[in-house]
Scaffold this motif. Structure first.
Motif, PDB file in Angstrom:
ATOM      1  N   LYS A 193       0.843  -1.210   0.000  1.00 19.51           N
ATOM      2  CA  LYS A 193       0.000   0.000   0.000  1.00 19.51           C
ATOM      3  C   LYS A 193       0.876   1.258   0.000  1.00 19.51           C
ATOM      4  O   LYS A 193       0.596   2.230  -0.709  1.00 19.51           O
ATOM      5  N   MET A 194       1.966   1.227   0.764  1.00 15.70           N
ATOM      6  CA  MET A 194       2.892   2.368   0.793  1.00 15.70           C
ATOM      7  C   MET A 194       3.468   2.638  -0.598  1.00 15.70           C
ATOM      8  O   MET A 194       3.790   3.761  -0.948  1.00 15.70           O
ATOM      9  N   LEU A 195       3.625   1.579  -1.400  1.00 17.25           N
ATOM     10  CA  LEU A 195       4.176   1.721  -2.754  1.00 17.25           C
ATOM     11  C   LEU A 195       3.099   2.074  -3.786  1.00 17.25           C
ATOM     12  O   LEU A 195       3.400   2.160  -4.976  1.00 17.25           O
ATOM     13  N   GLY A 196       1.851   2.202  -3.325  1.00 14.86           N
ATOM     14  CA  GLY A 196       0.788   2.607  -4.238  1.00 14.86           C
ATOM     15  C   GLY A 196      -0.103   1.479  -4.739  1.00 14.86           C
ATOM     16  O   GLY A 196      -1.006   1.716  -5.528  1.00 14.86           O
ATOM     17  N   PHE A 197       0.167   0.252  -4.287  1.00 16.14           N
ATOM     18  CA  PHE A 197      -0.679  -0.876  -4.703  1.00 16.14           C
ATOM     19  C   PHE A 197      -1.854  -0.990  -3.733  1.00 16.14           C
ATOM     20  O   PHE A 197      -1.895  -1.880  -2.877  1.00 16.14           O
ATOM     21  N   ALA A 198      -2.833  -0.092  -3.900  1.00 12.54           N
ATOM     22  CA  ALA A 198      -3.924  -0.028  -2.927  1.00 12.54           C
ATOM     23  C   ALA A 198      -4.905  -1.184  -3.097  1.00 12.54           C
ATOM     24  O   ALA A 198      -5.716  -1.448  -2.209  1.00 12.54           O
ATOM     25  N   ASN A 199      -4.872  -1.844  -4.247  1.00 13.02           N
ATOM     26  CA  ASN A 199      -5.876  -2.872  -4.535  1.00 13.02           C
ATOM     27  C   ASN A 199      -5.433  -4.296  -4.188  1.00 13.02           C
ATOM     28  O   ASN A 199      -6.033  -5.257  -4.657  1.00 13.02           O
ATOM     29  N   ALA A 200      -4.393  -4.427  -3.380  1.00 12.23           N
ATOM     30  CA  ALA A 200      -3.976  -5.760  -2.930  1.00 12.23           C
ATOM     31  C   ALA A 200      -4.472  -5.981  -1.505  1.00 12.23           C
ATOM     32  O   ALA A 200      -4.187  -5.187  -0.609  1.00 12.23           O
ATOM     33  N   VAL A 201      -5.232  -7.038  -1.305  1.00 16.67           N
ATOM     34  CA  VAL A 201      -5.714  -7.363   0.039  1.00 16.67           C
ATOM     35  C   VAL A 201      -5.465  -8.846   0.324  1.00 16.67           C
ATOM     36  O   VAL A 201      -5.096  -9.600  -0.570  1.00 16.67           O
ATOM     37  N   ASP A 202      -5.708  -9.225   1.580  1.00 19.41           N
ATOM     38  CA  ASP A 202      -5.580 -10.626   1.996  1.00 19.41           C
ATOM     39  C   ASP A 202      -4.235 -11.220   1.609  1.00 19.41           C
ATOM     40  O   ASP A 202      -4.163 -12.334   1.078  1.00 19.41           O
ATOM     41  N   VAL A 203      -3.169 -10.503   1.863  1.00 18.65           N
ATOM     42  CA  VAL A 203      -1.838 -11.020   1.530  1.00 18.65           C
ATOM     43  C   VAL A 203      -1.410 -12.026   2.594  1.00 18.65           C
ATOM     44  O   VAL A 203      -1.498 -11.752   3.788  1.00 18.65           O
ATOM     45  N   ARG A 204      -0.979 -13.200   2.155  1.00 17.98           N
ATOM     46  CA  ARG A 204      -0.490 -14.219   3.081  1.00 17.98           C
ATOM     47  C   ARG A 204       0.809 -14.787   2.530  1.00 17.98           C
ATOM     48  O   ARG A 204       0.955 -14.967   1.322  1.00 17.98           O
ATOM     49  N   VAL A 205       1.745 -15.030   3.440  1.00 21.30           N
ATOM     50  CA  VAL A 205       3.065 -15.494   3.025  1.00 21.30           C
ATOM     51  C   VAL A 205       3.300 -16.892   3.579  1.00 21.30           C
ATOM     52  O   VAL A 205       3.177 -17.122   4.786  1.00 21.30           O
ATOM     53  N   GLY A 206       3.597 -17.819   2.691  1.00 18.10           N
ATOM     54  CA  GLY A 206       3.872 -19.184   3.107  1.00 18.10           C
ATOM     55  C   GLY A 206       5.219 -19.652   2.608  1.00 18.10           C
ATOM     56  O   GLY A 206       6.019 -18.861   2.115  1.00 18.10           O
ATOM     57  N   LYS A 207       5.447 -20.956   2.750  1.00 14.08           N
ATOM     58  CA  LYS A 207       6.721 -21.557   2.336  1.00 14.08           C
ATOM     59  C   LYS A 207       6.480 -22.490   1.170  1.00 14.08           C
ATOM     60  O   LYS A 207       5.436 -23.140   1.081  1.00 14.08           O
ATOM     61  N   LEU A 208       7.469 -22.558   0.313  1.00 15.02           N
ATOM     62  CA  LEU A 208       7.430 -23.450  -0.838  1.00 15.02           C
ATOM     63  C   LEU A 208       8.706 -24.273  -0.779  1.00 15.02           C
ATOM     64  O   LEU A 208       9.804 -23.738  -0.909  1.00 15.02           O
ATOM     65  N   ILE A 209       8.553 -25.566  -0.529  1.00 16.30           N
ATOM     66  CA  ILE A 209       9.726 -26.436  -0.384  1.00 16.30           C
ATOM     67  C   ILE A 209       9.791 -27.360  -1.585  1.00 16.30           C
ATOM     68  O   ILE A 209       8.849 -28.121  -1.836  1.00 16.30           O
ATOM     69  N   GLU A 210      10.862 -27.263  -2.344  1.00 19.01           N
ATOM     70  CA  GLU A 210      11.061 -28.137  -3.500  1.00 19.01           C
ATOM     71  C   GLU A 210      12.127 -29.160  -3.157  1.00 19.01           C
ATOM     72  O   GLU A 210      13.166 -28.805  -2.591  1.00 19.01           O
ATOM     73  N   LEU A 211      11.880 -30.408  -3.487  1.00 19.42           N
ATOM     74  CA  LEU A 211      12.903 -31.419  -3.228  1.00 19.42           C
ATOM     75  C   LEU A 211      12.801 -32.542  -4.244  1.00 19.42           C
ATOM     76  O   LEU A 211      11.796 -32.685  -4.943  1.00 19.42           O
ATOM     77  N   ASP A 212      13.887 -33.295  -4.331  1.00 17.19           N
ATOM     78  CA  ASP A 212      13.972 -34.403  -5.279  1.00 17.19           C
ATOM     79  C   ASP A 212      13.967 -35.685  -4.450  1.00 17.19           C
ATOM     80  O   ASP A 212      14.803 -35.851  -3.573  1.00 17.19           O
ATOM     81  N   ILE A 213      12.982 -36.552  -4.706  1.00 17.34           N
ATOM     82  CA  ILE A 213      12.858 -37.788  -3.927  1.00 17.34           C
ATOM     83  C   ILE A 213      13.087 -38.978  -4.849  1.00 17.34           C
ATOM     84  O   ILE A 213      12.416 -39.111  -5.874  1.00 17.34           O
ATOM     85  N   ALA A 214      14.051 -39.811  -4.470  1.00 18.89           N
ATOM     86  CA  ALA A 214      14.301 -41.039  -5.234  1.00 18.89           C
ATOM     87  C   ALA A 214      13.327 -42.098  -4.743  1.00 18.89           C
ATOM     88  O   ALA A 214      13.416 -42.559  -3.603  1.00 18.89           O
ATOM     89  N   ALA A 215      12.355 -42.455  -5.595  1.00 13.12           N
ATOM     90  CA  ALA A 215      11.350 -43.452  -5.219  1.00 13.12           C
ATOM     91  C   ALA A 215      10.954 -44.222  -6.476  1.00 13.12           C
ATOM     92  O   ALA A 215      11.039 -43.687  -7.583  1.00 13.12           O
ATOM     93  N   PRO A 216      10.523 -45.486  -6.321  1.00 18.15           N
ATOM     94  CA  PRO A 216      10.231 -46.297  -7.501  1.00 18.15           C
ATOM     95  C   PRO A 216       9.014 -45.824  -8.293  1.00 18.15           C
ATOM     96  O   PRO A 216       8.967 -45.998  -9.502  1.00 18.15           O
ATOM     97  N   THR A 217       8.040 -45.223  -7.626  1.00 19.22           N
ATOM     98  CA  THR A 217       6.840 -44.773  -8.331  1.00 19.22           C
ATOM     99  C   THR A 217       6.480 -43.349  -7.897  1.00 19.22           C
ATOM    100  O   THR A 217       6.947 -42.863  -6.853  1.00 19.22           O
ATOM    101  N   VAL A 218       5.647 -42.704  -8.680  1.00 16.04           N
ATOM    102  CA  VAL A 218       5.144 -41.372  -8.336  1.00 16.04           C
ATOM    103  C   VAL A 218       4.401 -41.434  -7.002  1.00 16.04           C
ATOM    104  O   VAL A 218       4.586 -40.575  -6.125  1.00 16.04           O
TER     105      VAL A 218
END
Lengths: 79, 79
Positions: free
Chosen positions: B26-51
């Motif tokens: 909002k301070m930067l002028g983006f008045a139309n952004a609401v309900d902002v939520r910040v989460g985590k995104l964890i990417e990893l590579d798993i060696a497994a025989p099937t999906v």
């Protein structure tokens, strides 16, 4: 419109948080998890007349505040 | 197999980081952004025989380490 901004460190940048998670997973017995990287997922609701306008606004927010382009990449999706 | 674990605070839990981002937008002028939520995104590579095995392993990792089920929800996707 609900928009998600996914922010990850560039692959060329070391990710100590990811390394710590990977180490903790191995300590718990998950030996087959590698290349763990931890990023941010920002969800927000943007009031805009069209989907394109909302996504463009989200891109502008990412470039101006949410992302450090020196070390991070981002992707934007509508939800 | 590449797997992504998305972790967000439950909607019933206050998200001060999201509120701070919303205020900054909002301070930067983006008045139309609401309900902002910040989460985590964890990417990893798993060696497994099937999906299915890789996704089940990722779910186990989420429940044992990556997610605090008291305050957080998670989703798992293959990439």
């Amino acid at each position: 419109m609900k928009v998600r901004v996914e922010v990850m460190l560039k692959t060329s940048v070391l990710d100590p948080q990811g390394k710590a998670v990977e180490h903790a997973l191995k300590m718990l017995g998950f030996a087959n998890a590698v290349d763990v990287r931890v990023g941010k997922l920002i969800e927000l609701d943007i009031a805009a007349p069209t989907v394109e306008a909302a996504l463009a606004e989200a891109r502008s927010m990412a470039e101006k505040l949410l992302v450090n382009p020196i070390i991070e990449d981002f992707r934007i999706h509508g939800v």
